[in-house]
Design a protein around this motif. Structure first.
Motif, PDB file in Angstrom:
ATOM      1  N   ALA A  72      33.361  36.842  47.370  1.00 10.38           N
ATOM      2  CA  ALA A  72      33.803  36.924  48.770  1.00 10.38           C
ATOM      3  C   ALA A  72      35.126  37.658  48.940  1.00 10.38           C
ATOM      4  CB  ALA A  72      33.927  35.507  49.347  1.00 10.38           C
ATOM      5  N   ALA A  73      35.818  37.921  47.855  1.00  8.87           N
ATOM      6  CA  ALA A  73      37.162  38.509  47.926  1.00  8.87           C
ATOM      7  C   ALA A  73      37.129  39.939  48.442  1.00  8.87           C
ATOM      8  CB  ALA A  73      37.810  38.472  46.542  1.00  8.87           C
ATOM      9  N   THR A  74      38.148  40.272  49.205  1.00  6.28           N
ATOM     10  CA  THR A  74      38.314  41.639  49.704  1.00  6.28           C
ATOM     11  C   THR A  74      39.762  42.084  49.467  1.00  6.28           C
ATOM     12  OG1 THR A  74      38.772  40.784  51.915  1.00  6.28           O
ATOM     13  CG2 THR A  74      36.504  41.475  51.462  1.00  6.28           C
ATOM     14  N   PRO A  75      40.143  42.206  48.195  1.00  2.00           N
ATOM     15  CA  PRO A  75      41.524  42.600  47.895  1.00  2.00           C
ATOM     16  C   PRO A  75      41.780  44.064  48.263  1.00  2.00           C
ATOM     17  CG  PRO A  75      40.231  42.531  45.890  1.00  2.00           C
ATOM     18  CD  PRO A  75      39.344  42.022  47.003  1.00  2.00           C
ATOM     19  N   THR A  76      43.055  44.374  48.393  1.00  2.00           N
ATOM     20  CA  THR A  76      43.466  45.723  48.749  1.00  2.00           C
ATOM     21  C   THR A  76      43.446  46.653  47.543  1.00  2.00           C
ATOM     22  OG1 THR A  76      44.975  44.675  50.298  1.00  2.00           O
ATOM     23  CG2 THR A  76      45.230  47.019  49.983  1.00  2.00           C
ATOM     24  N   HIS A  77      43.970  46.178  46.416  1.00  2.00           N
ATOM     25  CA  HIS A  77      44.143  47.019  45.235  1.00  2.00           C
ATOM     26  C   HIS A  77      43.150  46.728  44.110  1.00  2.00           C
ATOM     27  CE1 HIS A  77      47.916  48.437  46.930  1.00  2.00           C
ATOM     28  NE2 HIS A  77      48.253  47.175  47.139  1.00  2.00           N
ATOM     29  N   LEU A  78      42.758  45.481  43.960  1.00  2.00           N
ATOM     30  CA  LEU A  78      41.919  45.082  42.833  1.00  2.00           C
ATOM     31  C   LEU A  78      40.526  45.700  42.925  1.00  2.00           C
ATOM     32  CD1 LEU A  78      42.974  41.350  42.675  1.00  2.00           C
ATOM     33  CD2 LEU A  78      43.226  42.989  40.803  1.00  2.00           C
ATOM     34  N   THR A  79      40.109  46.330  41.829  1.00  4.01           N
ATOM     35  CA  THR A  79      38.773  46.916  41.777  1.00  4.01           C
ATOM     36  C   THR A  79      37.886  46.249  40.734  1.00  4.01           C
ATOM     37  OG1 THR A  79      39.526  48.609  40.217  1.00  4.01           O
ATOM     38  CG2 THR A  79      39.578  49.177  42.569  1.00  4.01           C
ATOM     39  N   GLU A  80      38.499  45.477  39.817  1.00  3.07           N
ATOM     40  CA  GLU A  80      37.718  44.798  38.780  1.00  3.07           C
ATOM     41  C   GLU A  80      38.261  43.405  38.519  1.00  3.07           C
ATOM     42  OE1 GLU A  80      36.401  45.033  34.076  1.00  3.07           O
ATOM     43  OE2 GLU A  80      38.117  46.201  34.762  1.00  3.07           O
ATOM     44  N   ALA A  81      37.342  42.444  38.461  1.00  2.00           N
ATOM     45  CA  ALA A  81      37.669  41.079  38.063  1.00  2.00           C
ATOM     46  C   ALA A  81      36.766  40.710  36.891  1.00  2.00           C
ATOM     47  CB  ALA A  81      37.462  40.106  39.207  1.00  2.00           C
ATOM     48  N   ARG A  82      37.386  40.244  35.822  1.00  2.00           N
ATOM     49  CA  ARG A  82      36.635  39.779  34.658  1.00  2.00           C
ATOM     50  C   ARG A  82      36.733  38.266  34.574  1.00  2.00           C
ATOM     51  NH1 ARG A  82      39.180  43.949  30.205  1.00  2.00           N
ATOM     52  NH2 ARG A  82      38.731  45.830  31.429  1.00  2.00           N
ATOM     53  N   LEU A  83      35.614  37.633  34.321  1.00  2.00           N
ATOM     54  CA  LEU A  83      35.590  36.219  34.010  1.00  2.00           C
ATOM     55  C   LEU A  83      35.362  36.151  32.509  1.00  2.00           C
ATOM     56  CD1 LEU A  83      35.825  33.424  35.283  1.00  2.00           C
ATOM     57  CD2 LEU A  83      33.356  33.467  35.668  1.00  2.00           C
ATOM     58  N   VAL A  84      36.423  35.789  31.779  1.00  2.00           N
ATOM     59  CA  VAL A  84      36.386  35.793  30.319  1.00  2.00           C
ATOM     60  C   VAL A  84      35.994  34.395  29.854  1.00  2.00           C
ATOM     61  CG1 VAL A  84      37.661  36.267  28.206  1.00  2.00           C
ATOM     62  CG2 VAL A  84      38.135  37.597  30.268  1.00  2.00           C
ATOM     63  N   LEU A  85      34.860  34.324  29.189  1.00  2.00           N
ATOM     64  CA  LEU A  85      34.246  33.052  28.824  1.00  2.00           C
ATOM     65  C   LEU A  85      34.322  32.848  27.319  1.00  2.00           C
ATOM     66  CD1 LEU A  85      31.556  34.179  31.185  1.00  2.00           C
ATOM     67  CD2 LEU A  85      32.836  32.065  31.602  1.00  2.00           C
ATOM     68  N   PHE A  86      34.811  31.691  26.942  1.00  2.00           N
ATOM     69  CA  PHE A  86      35.006  31.386  25.533  1.00  2.00           C
ATOM     70  C   PHE A  86      33.751  30.723  24.974  1.00  2.00           C
ATOM     71  CE2 PHE A  86      36.769  28.958  21.948  1.00  2.00           C
ATOM     72  CZ  PHE A  86      37.414  29.982  21.287  1.00  2.00           C
ATOM     73  N   GLY A  87      33.053  31.443  24.103  1.00  2.00           N
ATOM     74  CA  GLY A  87      31.872  30.897  23.449  1.00  2.00           C
ATOM     75  C   GLY A  87      30.568  31.393  24.048  1.00  2.00           C
ATOM     76  N   ALA A  88      29.573  31.511  23.181  1.00  2.00           N
ATOM     77  CA  ALA A  88      28.263  32.036  23.581  1.00  2.00           C
ATOM     78  C   ALA A  88      27.565  31.136  24.593  1.00  2.00           C
ATOM     79  CB  ALA A  88      27.382  32.243  22.352  1.00  2.00           C
ATOM     80  N   ASP A  89      27.669  29.825  24.424  1.00  2.00           N
ATOM     81  CA  ASP A  89      26.995  28.911  25.359  1.00  2.00           C
ATOM     82  C   ASP A  89      27.580  29.028  26.764  1.00  2.00           C
ATOM     83  OD1 ASP A  89      25.355  28.016  23.326  1.00  2.00           O
ATOM     84  OD2 ASP A  89      26.490  26.164  22.978  1.00  2.00           O
ATOM     85  N   THR A  90      28.899  29.095  26.856  1.00  2.00           N
ATOM     86  CA  THR A  90      29.556  29.221  28.156  1.00  2.00           C
ATOM     87  C   THR A  90      29.192  30.551  28.800  1.00  2.00           C
ATOM     88  OG1 THR A  90      31.358  27.810  27.404  1.00  2.00           O
ATOM     89  CG2 THR A  90      31.788  29.174  29.339  1.00  2.00           C
TER      90      THR A  90
END
Length: 171
Positions: A142-160
């Motif tokens: 839902a985000a509409t930032p002005t500058h941000l073009t990429e967001a990473r969700l960094v997940l620890f572990g294969a199951d996650t």
């Protein structure tokens, strides 16, 4: 803003902003918080101490976000946010979403174009992984930032990571 799900270690992400799932003291701890402080070095802790001495004498409130240097991390800044502890008896999802919303706002104010998030509250704070992913994605989508073009969700572990991929695909 493009959303990427990444399995790995957030301390090696080459982005403008790394988000720290901090504790309210801002002085380091275990999990993601400890890893960021260890890898980022003493400059992060020095700025966190200065924040505690000035604006956050009682600690950073849950759901709020504040930026410091990234020290030795391959990022420009660390945005610290305090996630809520999971409770089956108390609805705290809004506080968890606030962590993502406020971190995005701080990063955007800094002029950052890329940001990497851990899965906030899903470690020692006990938030169920599937719902933690759902909460994170609801804000990121839902985000509409002005500058941000990429967001990473960094997940620890294969199951996650696999759980996140499933939740992401389900929309």
């Amino acid at each position: 803003m493009k959303i990427n799900l990444v399995e790995g270690d957030i301390t090696v992400e080459e982005v403008d902003v790394v988000v720290n799932a901090a504790n309210s003291s801002l002085l380091g701890g275990g999990g993601v918080d400890g890893a960021i402080h260890r890898r980022g070095g003493p400059a992060i802790l020095a700025e966190c101490r200065a924040l505690r001495a000035s604006r956050y004498g009682r600690g950073l409130p849950t759901g709020q976000a504040v930026a410091t240097t990234a020290g030795d991390l391959p990022a420009r800044w660390v945005v610290h946010t305090v996630g809520p502890v999971w409770s089956a008896d108390d609805y705290r999802s809004g506080l968890l979403r606030d962590c993502y919303t406020n971190s995005l706002a701080v990063a955007d104010e800094l002029g950052a174009t890329s940001i990497a998030f851990p899965l906030i509250s899903a470690g020692v704070y006990g938030w169920p992984v599937e719902d933690a992913v759902r909460q994170a994605l609801s804000v990121l989508r839902a985000a509409t930032p002005t500058h941000l073009t990429e967001a990473r969700l960094v997940l620890f572990g294969a199951d996650t990571h696999a759980t996140a991929e499933r939740v992401y695909a389900a929309g």
